[in-house]
Design a protein around this motif. Structure first.
Motif, PDB file in Angstrom:
ATOM      1  N   TYR A 121     -49.592  -8.550 -66.761  1.00 58.69           N
ATOM      2  CA  TYR A 121     -48.224  -8.990 -67.040  1.00 58.69           C
ATOM      3  C   TYR A 121     -47.834 -10.126 -66.106  1.00 58.69           C
ATOM      4  CZ  TYR A 121     -43.149  -8.882 -67.307  1.00 58.69           C
ATOM      5  OH  TYR A 121     -41.834  -9.227 -67.446  1.00 58.69           O
ATOM      6  N   GLU A 122     -47.563 -11.308 -66.689  1.00 62.91           N
ATOM      7  CA  GLU A 122     -47.174 -12.460 -65.870  1.00 62.91           C
ATOM      8  C   GLU A 122     -45.680 -12.409 -65.586  1.00 62.91           C
ATOM      9  OE1 GLU A 122     -47.344 -17.335 -65.838  1.00 62.91           O
ATOM     10  OE2 GLU A 122     -48.459 -16.251 -67.368  1.00 62.91           O
ATOM     11  N   LEU A 123     -45.334 -12.578 -64.313  1.00 58.61           N
ATOM     12  CA  LEU A 123     -43.932 -12.611 -63.921  1.00 58.61           C
ATOM     13  C   LEU A 123     -43.351 -13.981 -64.243  1.00 58.61           C
ATOM     14  CD1 LEU A 123     -44.079 -10.833 -60.438  1.00 58.61           C
ATOM     15  CD2 LEU A 123     -43.608  -9.831 -62.681  1.00 58.61           C
ATOM     16  N   THR A 124     -42.206 -13.979 -64.909  1.00 55.12           N
ATOM     17  CA  THR A 124     -41.527 -15.220 -65.261  1.00 55.12           C
ATOM     18  C   THR A 124     -40.031 -15.047 -65.010  1.00 55.12           C
ATOM     19  OG1 THR A 124     -41.260 -14.529 -67.565  1.00 55.12           O
ATOM     20  CG2 THR A 124     -43.221 -15.849 -67.048  1.00 55.12           C
ATOM     21  N   GLY A 125     -39.305 -16.164 -65.053  1.00 55.49           N
ATOM     22  CA  GLY A 125     -37.847 -16.125 -64.920  1.00 55.49           C
ATOM     23  C   GLY A 125     -37.401 -15.468 -63.632  1.00 55.49           C
ATOM     24  N   ASN A 126     -36.426 -14.567 -63.762  1.00 51.61           N
ATOM     25  CA  ASN A 126     -35.868 -13.923 -62.563  1.00 51.61           C
ATOM     26  C   ASN A 126     -36.787 -12.864 -61.963  1.00 51.61           C
ATOM     27  OD1 ASN A 126     -35.575 -11.884 -64.403  1.00 51.61           O
ATOM     28  ND2 ASN A 126     -33.353 -11.688 -64.188  1.00 51.61           N
ATOM     29  N   LYS A 127     -37.939 -12.621 -62.569  1.00 49.52           N
ATOM     30  CA  LYS A 127     -38.894 -11.662 -62.004  1.00 49.52           C
ATOM     31  C   LYS A 127     -39.825 -12.300 -60.980  1.00 49.52           C
ATOM     32  CE  LYS A 127     -38.606  -8.507 -65.788  1.00 49.52           C
ATOM     33  NZ  LYS A 127     -39.217  -7.390 -66.418  1.00 49.52           N
ATOM     34  N   VAL A 128     -39.828 -13.634 -60.921  1.00 50.06           N
ATOM     35  CA  VAL A 128     -40.643 -14.346 -59.931  1.00 50.06           C
ATOM     36  C   VAL A 128     -40.000 -14.137 -58.562  1.00 50.06           C
ATOM     37  CG1 VAL A 128     -41.425 -16.621 -59.150  1.00 50.06           C
ATOM     38  CG2 VAL A 128     -41.426 -16.073 -61.593  1.00 50.06           C
ATOM     39  N   PRO A 129     -40.794 -13.756 -57.542  1.00 46.41           N
ATOM     40  CA  PRO A 129     -40.225 -13.595 -56.194  1.00 46.41           C
ATOM     41  C   PRO A 129     -39.495 -14.868 -55.756  1.00 46.41           C
ATOM     42  CG  PRO A 129     -42.486 -12.797 -56.248  1.00 46.41           C
ATOM     43  CD  PRO A 129     -42.232 -13.475 -57.566  1.00 46.41           C
ATOM     44  N   GLU A 130     -38.329 -14.690 -55.168  1.00 46.35           N
ATOM     45  CA  GLU A 130     -37.461 -15.814 -54.768  1.00 46.35           C
ATOM     46  C   GLU A 130     -38.203 -16.849 -53.925  1.00 46.35           C
ATOM     47  OE1 GLU A 130     -33.509 -16.393 -52.057  1.00 46.35           O
ATOM     48  OE2 GLU A 130     -33.583 -14.614 -53.339  1.00 46.35           O
ATOM     49  N   THR A 131     -39.087 -16.380 -53.063  1.00 44.81           N
ATOM     50  CA  THR A 131     -39.808 -17.300 -52.168  1.00 44.81           C
ATOM     51  C   THR A 131     -40.844 -18.152 -52.912  1.00 44.81           C
ATOM     52  OG1 THR A 131     -41.396 -15.565 -51.659  1.00 44.81           O
ATOM     53  CG2 THR A 131     -39.520 -15.826 -50.150  1.00 44.81           C
ATOM     54  N   LEU A 132     -41.153 -17.796 -54.166  1.00 43.77           N
ATOM     55  CA  LEU A 132     -42.183 -18.523 -54.911  1.00 43.77           C
ATOM     56  C   LEU A 132     -41.646 -19.281 -56.115  1.00 43.77           C
ATOM     57  CD1 LEU A 132     -45.026 -15.835 -54.815  1.00 43.77           C
ATOM     58  CD2 LEU A 132     -44.797 -17.874 -53.390  1.00 43.77           C
ATOM     59  N   VAL A 133     -40.340 -19.221 -56.367  1.00 39.22           N
ATOM     60  CA  VAL A 133     -39.757 -19.844 -57.563  1.00 39.22           C
ATOM     61  C   VAL A 133     -40.128 -21.321 -57.664  1.00 39.22           C
ATOM     62  CG1 VAL A 133     -37.572 -20.515 -58.657  1.00 39.22           C
ATOM     63  CG2 VAL A 133     -37.876 -18.189 -57.807  1.00 39.22           C
ATOM     64  N   LYS A 134     -39.972 -22.077 -56.573  1.00 42.76           N
ATOM     65  CA  LYS A 134     -40.264 -23.515 -56.592  1.00 42.76           C
ATOM     66  C   LYS A 134     -41.744 -23.770 -56.900  1.00 42.76           C
ATOM     67  CE  LYS A 134     -39.600 -27.705 -53.829  1.00 42.76           C
ATOM     68  NZ  LYS A 134     -40.880 -28.263 -53.481  1.00 42.76           N
TER      69      LYS A 134
END
Length: 157
Positions: A44-57
């Motif tokens: 399951y690939e994390l996308t949107g708001n499920k991506v850890p805040e530190t890795l969003v960029k």
């Protein structure tokens, strides 16, 4: 494992570490690796708001991809386009890590083997049967050894 008297006070107490939080792999081709881990292995690939805040960029820039396993363990893929293994022969291990093993229900093992074959995934060896269960070893797009394994099937009476 218990502490010896001469080492008392050195190290963490037993059961301090709760489990593996995440596994991070460097990958040469992010697209090929996303397909392999997301489509072929079905993580399951994390996308949107499920991506850890530190890795969003980094995710937005295509430099990192995160997958979550059913047990909550996170697999982070870090894009390293210039990554080259020290040895072109994938059977010559080039890191301290030996392999990454995924657990599967015994009833789904043969189906997983067929998915690997249908996707022309390079098989190192297997399937193998052992008293501890069955396993198959294969390579991801960067030549890292991966295993799918299952516990022995219990006999139904």
């Amino acid at each position: 494992m218990t502490k010896s008297k001469d080492r008392e006070g050195i190290g963490l107490n037993l059961n301090t570490l709760r489990g593996v939080h995440h596994i991070a792999l460097n990958v040469k081709d992010m697209s090929a690796s996303r397909y392999f881990y997301g489509t072929v292995l079905g993580l399951y690939e994390l996308t949107g708001n499920k991506v850890p805040e530190t890795l969003v960029k980094l995710v937005a820039e295509g430099k990192v991809t995160n997958f979550e396993l059913p047990d909550g363990t996170i697999l982070d893929l870090f894009g390293e386009p210039d990554l080259e293994p020290p040895n072109a022969d994938p059977t010559q291990q080039f890191t301290r890590a030996n392999h990454l093993a995924f657990d599967i229900e015994p009833s789904l093992f043969d189906q997983a083997v067929e998915v690997l074959r249908d996707n022309n995934v390079p098989i190192d060896h297997g399937p193998v049967s052992r008293p501890t269960g069955r396993g198959i070893y294969f390579y991801d797009p960067d030549g890292f050894l991966v295993e799918i394994r299952c516990d022995p099937q219990t006999k139904v009476r």
